[in-house]
Design a protein around this motif. Structure first.
Motif, PDB file in Angstrom:
ATOM      1  N   ALA A 222      -4.446  -2.928  -8.870  1.00  0.00           N
ATOM      2  CA  ALA A 222      -3.054  -2.607  -8.452  1.00  0.00           C
ATOM      3  C   ALA A 222      -2.262  -1.953  -9.549  1.00  0.00           C
ATOM      4  N   SER A 223      -1.360  -1.291  -9.073  1.00  0.00           N
ATOM      5  CA  SER A 223      -0.439  -0.486 -10.139  1.00  0.00           C
ATOM      6  C   SER A 223       0.357  -1.577 -10.794  1.00  0.00           C
ATOM      7  N   SER A 224       0.811  -1.112 -11.974  1.00  0.00           N
ATOM      8  CA  SER A 224       1.698  -2.036 -12.642  1.00  0.00           C
ATOM      9  C   SER A 224       2.882  -2.592 -12.024  1.00  0.00           C
ATOM     10  N   GLY A 225       2.942  -3.794 -12.203  1.00  0.00           N
ATOM     11  CA  GLY A 225       4.144  -4.481 -11.334  1.00  0.00           C
ATOM     12  C   GLY A 225       3.616  -4.905  -9.959  1.00  0.00           C
ATOM     13  N   HIS A 226       2.558  -4.746  -9.356  1.00  0.00           N
ATOM     14  CA  HIS A 226       2.292  -4.766  -8.050  1.00  0.00           C
ATOM     15  C   HIS A 226       0.843  -5.773  -7.937  1.00  0.00           C
ATOM     16  N   HIS A 227       0.950  -6.210  -6.538  1.00  0.00           N
ATOM     17  CA  HIS A 227      -0.486  -6.901  -6.364  1.00  0.00           C
ATOM     18  C   HIS A 227      -0.654  -6.737  -4.641  1.00  0.00           C
ATOM     19  N   HIS A 228      -1.733  -7.077  -4.505  1.00  0.00           N
ATOM     20  CA  HIS A 228      -2.121  -6.779  -2.803  1.00  0.00           C
ATOM     21  C   HIS A 228      -2.199  -7.949  -2.179  1.00  0.00           C
ATOM     22  N   GLN A 229      -1.594  -8.031  -0.888  1.00  0.00           N
ATOM     23  CA  GLN A 229      -1.665  -9.099  -0.039  1.00  0.00           C
ATOM     24  C   GLN A 229      -1.378  -8.555   1.521  1.00  0.00           C
ATOM     25  N   GLY A 230      -1.734  -9.807   2.551  1.00  0.00           N
ATOM     26  CA  GLY A 230      -1.495  -9.324   3.569  1.00  0.00           C
ATOM     27  C   GLY A 230      -2.390  -8.326   4.411  1.00  0.00           C
ATOM     28  N   CYS A 231      -3.699  -8.676   3.961  1.00  0.00           N
ATOM     29  CA  CYS A 231      -4.807  -7.602   4.429  1.00  0.00           C
ATOM     30  C   CYS A 231      -4.995  -7.968   5.917  1.00  0.00           C
ATOM     31  N   ASP A 232      -5.773  -6.936   6.598  1.00  0.00           N
ATOM     32  CA  ASP A 232      -6.282  -7.281   7.930  1.00  0.00           C
ATOM     33  C   ASP A 232      -7.464  -6.087   7.720  1.00  0.00           C
ATOM     34  N   VAL A 233      -8.466  -6.411   8.914  1.00  0.00           N
ATOM     35  CA  VAL A 233      -9.550  -5.283   8.982  1.00  0.00           C
ATOM     36  C   VAL A 233      -9.978  -5.478  10.517  1.00  0.00           C
ATOM     37  N   LYS A 234     -10.531  -4.238  10.736  1.00  0.00           N
ATOM     38  CA  LYS A 234     -10.973  -3.855  12.199  1.00  0.00           C
ATOM     39  C   LYS A 234     -12.046  -2.855  12.004  1.00  0.00           C
ATOM     40  N   VAL A 235     -13.032  -2.927  13.057  1.00  0.00           N
ATOM     41  CA  VAL A 235     -14.187  -2.097  13.269  1.00  0.00           C
ATOM     42  C   VAL A 235     -13.957  -0.914  14.342  1.00  0.00           C
ATOM     43  N   GLY A 236     -14.385   0.251  13.817  1.00  0.00           N
ATOM     44  CA  GLY A 236     -13.936   1.503  14.852  1.00  0.00           C
ATOM     45  C   GLY A 236     -15.013   2.154  15.123  1.00  0.00           C
ATOM     46  N   PRO A 237     -14.913   3.451  15.841  1.00  0.00           N
ATOM     47  CA  PRO A 237     -16.048   4.196  16.387  1.00  0.00           C
ATOM     48  C   PRO A 237     -17.194   4.232  15.177  1.00  0.00           C
ATOM     49  N   GLY A 238     -18.421   4.380  15.494  1.00  0.00           N
ATOM     50  CA  GLY A 238     -19.483   4.511  14.692  1.00  0.00           C
ATOM     51  C   GLY A 238     -19.755   3.285  13.721  1.00  0.00           C
ATOM     52  N   GLY A 239     -19.045   2.318  13.929  1.00  0.00           N
ATOM     53  CA  GLY A 239     -19.431   1.024  13.073  1.00  0.00           C
ATOM     54  C   GLY A 239     -18.412   1.198  11.744  1.00  0.00           C
ATOM     55  N   ASN A 240     -17.415   2.055  11.660  1.00  0.00           N
ATOM     56  CA  ASN A 240     -16.537   2.366  10.545  1.00  0.00           C
ATOM     57  C   ASN A 240     -15.752   0.950  10.240  1.00  0.00           C
ATOM     58  N   VAL A 241     -15.678   0.564   9.035  1.00  0.00           N
ATOM     59  CA  VAL A 241     -15.042  -0.544   8.727  1.00  0.00           C
ATOM     60  C   VAL A 241     -13.446  -0.104   8.175  1.00  0.00           C
ATOM     61  N   HIS A 242     -12.363  -0.654   8.844  1.00  0.00           N
ATOM     62  CA  HIS A 242     -11.131  -0.075   8.313  1.00  0.00           C
ATOM     63  C   HIS A 242     -10.481  -1.432   7.653  1.00  0.00           C
ATOM     64  N   VAL A 243      -9.620  -1.045   6.512  1.00  0.00           N
ATOM     65  CA  VAL A 243      -8.923  -2.432   6.057  1.00  0.00           C
ATOM     66  C   VAL A 243      -7.727  -1.846   5.540  1.00  0.00           C
ATOM     67  N   ILE A 244      -6.522  -2.717   5.751  1.00  0.00           N
ATOM     68  CA  ILE A 244      -5.281  -2.299   5.139  1.00  0.00           C
ATOM     69  C   ILE A 244      -4.810  -3.548   4.593  1.00  0.00           C
ATOM     70  N   TRP A 245      -3.770  -3.199   3.660  1.00  0.00           N
ATOM     71  CA  TRP A 245      -3.080  -4.438   2.978  1.00  0.00           C
ATOM     72  C   TRP A 245      -1.900  -3.886   2.563  1.00  0.00           C
ATOM     73  N   ALA A 246      -0.766  -4.642   2.090  1.00  0.00           N
ATOM     74  CA  ALA A 246       0.530  -4.448   1.608  1.00  0.00           C
ATOM     75  C   ALA A 246       0.476  -4.169  -0.044  1.00  0.00           C
ATOM     76  N   ASN A 247       0.737  -3.180  -0.535  1.00  0.00           N
ATOM     77  CA  ASN A 247       0.752  -3.085  -2.060  1.00  0.00           C
ATOM     78  C   ASN A 247       2.190  -3.555  -2.254  1.00  0.00           C
ATOM     79  N   CYS A 248       2.288  -4.929  -2.992  1.00  0.00           N
ATOM     80  CA  CYS A 248       3.694  -5.371  -2.983  1.00  0.00           C
ATOM     81  C   CYS A 248       4.167  -5.433  -4.572  1.00  0.00           C
ATOM     82  N   ILE A 249       5.605  -5.140  -4.699  1.00  0.00           N
ATOM     83  CA  ILE A 249       6.142  -5.373  -5.790  1.00  0.00           C
ATOM     84  C   ILE A 249       6.321  -6.853  -6.304  1.00  0.00           C
ATOM     85  N   THR A 250       5.606  -7.253  -7.361  1.00  0.00           N
ATOM     86  CA  THR A 250       5.277  -8.510  -7.628  1.00  0.00           C
ATOM     87  C   THR A 250       6.778  -9.380  -7.934  1.00  0.00           C
TER      88      THR A 250
END
Length: 430
Positions: A222-250
Motif C-alpha cells: 500500500a502507498s503511504s497513508g493507505h490500506h486495502h479493504q473491500g476486495c472481491d473476486v470473480k473468474v472469467g473466460p479462460g479461467g483468469n482470476v480477477h480481484v478488485i479492492w479499495a485503496n483507502c486513505i487510512t
C-alpha cells in the motif's frame, strides 16, 4: 495488531405499475405482513421484468445482515444465501437454501463453528467433480456441505492464520467451461495483522473445499497513508482470476476509498500478471455516520461477463461515491467498467435519479445469462427522511444506459443493530 476501527464485530409506491399501498408505521411494523400478494410485471420499454412479492427466506428472531447469495451454474434453480446472524446470545452465520428457484426455502440461524461472520457463498457447477456442493468462507475459515446445508464439514482455517485480523472476505468458483482450473474455488480478504501492511490475500481449493492453499498476497504494498479493504473476486473466460479492492486513505471508520485496485491471474491464482493499486480513481462514501447513525462504505463489488457474447470478458466494478463525476453530492452508484482485461476503465453513473442529496449506496452486481448487467442497491429517491427502498438498475448494452425499477415492495428505516459494532447495520449486500 488489529486497529480498533476494523469492522468486526408514509407512502411508498410500487414502481411503475401505479399500485399504491399505505405502509404500516411504528408499532404496526412489529407484526407487519407484506400486503403485496401478487407478482408485478414491469414493462421497461425494452423487456418485461417479472417481480414476485418480497419474501423472507428464513424468518427468525435473530438479526440478519451482510447477505450474499449464489446460484449453481448449470442449474439456476439451486440458490443459497448466507448472512451474519446475531441472537444476541450468539453471533455467526445463518443460511437459506432453495432448489426450486426461490419458491421455497430451508435453512438455519447457525452453521459451523468457529465462525466470525462475513459469509461469502458459492456453489460448485453442475459439470464439476462436486456438482451442487455448497461452499462458504467466513472470516479466517471455510467449510462446505454435501447435503444442501443439513450438515457442514469441519471448518478449515486459512494459512497463515489471522483470526479476527482477517476481514471482508469474498469467494468465487471457476465455473467456466474449458478452463484449465475448472472447479477451483478462491477466497480473498484483507490481512490486518501488523506485518502484512494491510493488503489483500488469496487462497484456493482444488479438491472441493477439503483443503486450501497457503495464502499469498494479491495487492502490492500500500502507498503511504493507505490500506486495502473491500476486495472481491470473480473468474472469467479462460479461467483468469480477477480481484478488485479499495485503496483507502487510512482514517478510521472514515477511510475514504481513494482508488480502485485491480489484479489478474492467468495461472489459477498462483501469480499475478497485473496488480495495481490505482487502476481507476474513486471518491468513496465511507463514513461512521452516513445518516441516522449508520456506517457505510464505498467498497467495490465485481461482476464479469462470461456469456460468450459480444461483451465476453468485460469487467464491471460497482461502488458508491460522492463529489466526483459522475457521482453527485451525497452518494450515487458508479460503474467502473473495463472492456480490455483491466488495462483501462470508464466511469458511468448507474442510478438514473438526480443527485439531489438522497443516498444510493451498498451496490452489488451480476451479469445474467443473456448478457444483461443487473446492479442492486439501497435507494432513497422516492422517500423522505431516513426511509429507504431497494432498487435494481439493469443494462442491456454493457452499462452504457440503464433502466431503474424498485424491487422492494415496502420501505424500511436503516438503523444500527443494538449490541453490535458502532453504526453497524450490515456493510454490504449481495
Amino acid at each position: 495488531d488489529v486497529p480498533d476501527w476494523v469492522w468486526k464485530t408514509p407512502m411508498s409506491k410500487v414502481y411503475p405499475t401505479g399500485e399504491y399501498y399505505n405502509l404500516p408505521q411504528a408499532q404496526e411494523q412489529v407484526n407487519y405482513e407484506n400486503p403485496n400478494k401478487t407478482t408485478r410485471v414491469v414493462n421497461t420499454g425494452e423487456e418485461l421484468l417479472v417481480l414476485p412479492p418480497n419474501v423472507r427466506p428464513f424468518p427468525h428472531t435473530a438479526t440478519q445482515s451482510e447477505v450474499d447469495a449464489a446460484y449453481m451454474t448449470g442449474n439456476g434453480s439451486v440458490i443459497w444465501a448466507s448472512w451474519n446472524s446475531y441472537g444476541p446470545s450468539f453471533f455467526g452465520t445463518g443460511f437459506a437454501f432453495s432448489n426450486n428457484g426461490g419458491t421455497s426455502w430451508t435453512g438455519n440461524f447457525q452453521m459451523f463453528t468457529p465462525n466470525n461472520g462475513d459469509p461469502a457463498p458459492w456453489i460448485w457447477p453442475s459439470s464439476s467433480a462436486w456438482p451442487g456442493r455448497l461452499g462458504i468462507s467466513v472470516i479466517s475459515h471455510a467449510s462446505y456441505s454435501t447435503n444442501n446445508g443439513t450438515s457442514w464439514s469441519p471448518a478449515v482455517a486459512f494459512n497463515p492464520g489471522g483470526g479476527s485480523a482477517f476481514d471482508k472476505n469474498f469467494s468465487a468458483v471457476d465455473d467456466v467451461t474449458g478452463s484449465p482450473f475448472f472447479g477451483r474455488a478462491y477466497t480473498v480478504w484483507t490481512d490486518f495483522t501488523g506485518a502484512s501492511g494491510y493488503r489483500i490475500r488469496i487462497s484456493y481449493t482444488t479438491d472441493g473445499g477439503v483443503s486450501w492453499s497457503p495464502s499469498t498476497f494479491v495487492s502490492p504494498v500500500a502507498s503511504s497513508g493507505h490500506h486495502h479493504q473491500g476486495c472481491d473476486v470473480k473468474v472469467g473466460p479462460g479461467g483468469n482470476v480477477h480481484v478488485i479492492w479499495a485503496n483507502c486513505i487510512t482514517n478510521g471508520q472514515n477511510s475514504t476509498e481513494d482508488s480502485l485496485g485491480y489484479a489478474r491471474s492467468t495461472d489459477g491464482g498462483v501469480s499475478w500478471v497485473v496488480a495495481r493499486n490505482n487502476a481507476a480513481d474513486m471518491n468513496g462514501i465511507r463514513s461512521s455516520n452516513l445518516f441516522n447513525g449508520i456506517r457505510a462504505s464505498g467498497f467495490p463489488r465485481l461482476a464479469l461477463d462470461k456469456t460468450g457474447g459480444s461483451r465476453n470478458g468485460w469487467l464491471y466494478a460497482v461502488t458508491a461515491e460522492k463529489n466526483r463525476a459522475p457521482a453527485g453530492d451525497a452518494s450515487d452508484i458508479v460503474l467502473i467498467r473495463s472492456t480490455d482485461n483491466g488495462a483501462t476503465w470508464t466511469r458511468i453513473k448507474v442510478n438514473q435519479d438526480p443527485s439531489n442529496g438522497r443516498f444510493n449506496y451498498m451496490p452489488a452486481a451480476v451479469v445474467t445469462p443473456d448478457g444483461g448487467l443487473n446492479i442492486s442497491y439501497y435507494d432513497q429517491r422516492n422517500t423522505t427522511g431516513f426511509v429507504t427502498e431497494f432498487w435494481l438498475s439493469r443494462s442491456l448494452n454493457g452499462g452504457n444506459t440503464f433502466t431503474d425499477v424498485a424491487v422492494s415492495d415496502h420501505t424500511f428505516t436503516p438503523a444500527p443493530i443494538p449490541g453490535l459494532a458502532g453504526g453497524y447495520q450490515g456493510d454490504y449486500t449481495g
